[in-house]
Design a protein around this motif. Structure first.
Motif, PDB file in Angstrom:
ATOM      1  N   PHE A   4       0.823  -1.204   0.000  1.00 50.29           N
ATOM      2  CA  PHE A   4       0.000   0.000   0.000  1.00 50.29           C
ATOM      3  C   PHE A   4       0.861   1.260   0.000  1.00 50.29           C
ATOM      4  O   PHE A   4       0.641   2.181  -0.791  1.00 50.29           O
ATOM      5  CB  PHE A   4      -0.936  -0.013   1.213  1.00 50.29           C
ATOM      6  CG  PHE A   4      -1.628   1.292   1.454  1.00 50.29           C
ATOM      7  CD1 PHE A   4      -2.702   1.670   0.664  1.00 50.29           C
ATOM      8  CD2 PHE A   4      -1.208   2.142   2.457  1.00 50.29           C
ATOM      9  CE1 PHE A   4      -3.337   2.884   0.879  1.00 50.29           C
ATOM     10  CE2 PHE A   4      -1.837   3.348   2.689  1.00 50.29           C
ATOM     11  CZ  PHE A   4      -2.907   3.715   1.894  1.00 50.29           C
ATOM     12  N   GLY A  39      -6.992 -10.553  -1.705  1.00 51.55           N
ATOM     13  CA  GLY A  39      -7.672  -9.419  -1.080  1.00 51.55           C
ATOM     14  C   GLY A  39      -6.710  -8.311  -0.704  1.00 51.55           C
ATOM     15  O   GLY A  39      -7.016  -7.128  -0.869  1.00 51.55           O
ATOM     16  N   ASP A  40      -5.537  -8.693  -0.204  1.00 53.57           N
ATOM     17  CA  ASP A  40      -4.527  -7.689   0.130  1.00 53.57           C
ATOM     18  C   ASP A  40      -4.070  -6.939  -1.116  1.00 53.57           C
ATOM     19  O   ASP A  40      -3.861  -5.727  -1.072  1.00 53.57           O
ATOM     20  CB  ASP A  40      -3.319  -8.343   0.799  1.00 53.57           C
ATOM     21  CG  ASP A  40      -3.652  -8.905   2.164  1.00 53.57           C
ATOM     22  OD1 ASP A  40      -4.698  -8.512   2.738  1.00 53.57           O
ATOM     23  OD2 ASP A  40      -2.868  -9.740   2.654  1.00 53.57           O
ATOM     24  N   TRP A  43      -7.005  -4.467  -2.238  1.00 47.09           N
ATOM     25  CA  TRP A  43      -7.222  -3.324  -1.357  1.00 47.09           C
ATOM     26  C   TRP A  43      -6.007  -2.413  -1.278  1.00 47.09           C
ATOM     27  O   TRP A  43      -6.160  -1.193  -1.124  1.00 47.09           O
ATOM     28  CB  TRP A  43      -7.671  -3.780   0.023  1.00 47.09           C
ATOM     29  CG  TRP A  43      -9.070  -4.308  -0.028  1.00 47.09           C
ATOM     30  CD1 TRP A  43      -9.457  -5.599   0.185  1.00 47.09           C
ATOM     31  CD2 TRP A  43     -10.255  -3.586  -0.365  1.00 47.09           C
ATOM     32  NE1 TRP A  43     -10.809  -5.710   0.013  1.00 47.09           N
ATOM     33  CE2 TRP A  43     -11.325  -4.497  -0.322  1.00 47.09           C
ATOM     34  CE3 TRP A  43     -10.512  -2.269  -0.692  1.00 47.09           C
ATOM     35  CZ2 TRP A  43     -12.637  -4.115  -0.595  1.00 47.09           C
ATOM     36  CZ3 TRP A  43     -11.824  -1.894  -0.965  1.00 47.09           C
ATOM     37  CH2 TRP A  43     -12.867  -2.812  -0.910  1.00 47.09           C
ATOM     38  N   PHE A  46      -6.261  -0.513  -4.572  1.00 48.45           N
ATOM     39  CA  PHE A  46      -7.392   0.416  -4.511  1.00 48.45           C
ATOM     40  C   PHE A  46      -7.069   1.610  -3.620  1.00 48.45           C
ATOM     41  O   PHE A  46      -7.264   2.759  -4.007  1.00 48.45           O
ATOM     42  CB  PHE A  46      -8.640  -0.314  -3.991  1.00 48.45           C
ATOM     43  CG  PHE A  46      -9.880   0.517  -4.005  1.00 48.45           C
ATOM     44  CD1 PHE A  46     -10.669   0.556  -5.139  1.00 48.45           C
ATOM     45  CD2 PHE A  46     -10.267   1.258  -2.912  1.00 48.45           C
ATOM     46  CE1 PHE A  46     -11.814   1.322  -5.179  1.00 48.45           C
ATOM     47  CE2 PHE A  46     -11.406   2.030  -2.929  1.00 48.45           C
ATOM     48  CZ  PHE A  46     -12.194   2.063  -4.069  1.00 48.45           C
ATOM     49  N   GLY A  47      -6.565   1.336  -2.442  1.00 58.38           N
ATOM     50  CA  GLY A  47      -6.270   2.417  -1.502  1.00 58.38           C
ATOM     51  C   GLY A  47      -5.089   3.263  -1.918  1.00 58.38           C
ATOM     52  O   GLY A  47      -5.134   4.497  -1.847  1.00 58.38           O
ATOM     53  N   GLY A  93      -9.003   4.198  -7.829  1.00 57.80           N
ATOM     54  CA  GLY A  93      -8.918   3.032  -6.959  1.00 57.80           C
ATOM     55  C   GLY A  93      -9.270   1.746  -7.670  1.00 57.80           C
ATOM     56  O   GLY A  93      -8.622   0.712  -7.470  1.00 57.80           O
ATOM     57  N   GLY A  97      -6.718  -1.188  -8.042  1.00 53.59           N
ATOM     58  CA  GLY A  97      -7.086  -2.452  -7.416  1.00 53.59           C
ATOM     59  C   GLY A  97      -7.145  -3.600  -8.399  1.00 53.59           C
ATOM     60  O   GLY A  97      -6.641  -4.702  -8.125  1.00 53.59           O
TER      61      GLY A  97
END
Length: 111
Positions: A4, A39-40, A43, A46-47, A93, A97
Motif C-alpha cells: 500500500f 484481497g490484500d 485493497w 485500490f487504496g 482506486g 485495485g
C-alpha cells in the motif's frame, strides 16, 4: 501494508510526469512482486492509487479555487463539485485495485 505505501508513494510520484495508465503498470508489477493474498493485493492497489489520485486532484482543486472542478462537475451534471473528486478517487482506486489483483493472479498462474 508495505505494498500500500509503495503504491501510494510511487503512484503519486509517477502521476506528475507520466500518463495516467502508468499507475496500472506500477500496481501490476508491485503486486506481482509483493502481494501475499488476493484481497490484500486488491485493497492495497485500490487504496494506494485511489488516495494518490484523490491527493493530486485535491491539490489541483485547491490550486485554482475549484474553478475547473466545478465546470467539469457541471459538464457531468454532478450537483456538487466535490463529488467529482470522489468519483475520480473511486475510478483511480478501481484501476489500481484491478491491476494489482491481476498482478497477483499472474504470479499465481506462473508458479
Amino acid at each position: 501494508m508495505r505494498l500500500f505505501l509503495l503504491l501510494l508513494v510511487l503512484g503519486f510520484a509517477l502521476q506528475w510526469v507520466l500518463p495516467w495508465w502508468i499507475l496500472a503498470i506500477a500496481a501490476f508489477v508491485l503486486a506481482f512482486w509483493l502481494a501475499q493474498r488476493a484481497g490484500d493485493a486488491f485493497w492495497a492497489g485500490f487504496g494506494g492509487i485511489g488516495l494518490g489520485w484523490l491527493g493530486l486532484s485535491l491539490f489541483f482543486h485547491l490550486r485554482n479555487d475549484g474553478l475547473l472542478t466545478s465546470r467539469v462537475a457541471t459538464l457531468f451534471t454532478l450537483p456538487q463539485s466535490w463529488l467529482l473528486l470522489v468519483v475520480t478517487a473511486l475510478l483511480g482506486g478501481l484501476v489500481g485495485g484491478l491491476a494489482a489483483l491481476s498482478g497477483y493472479f499472474c504470479r499465481r498462474a506462473l508458479t
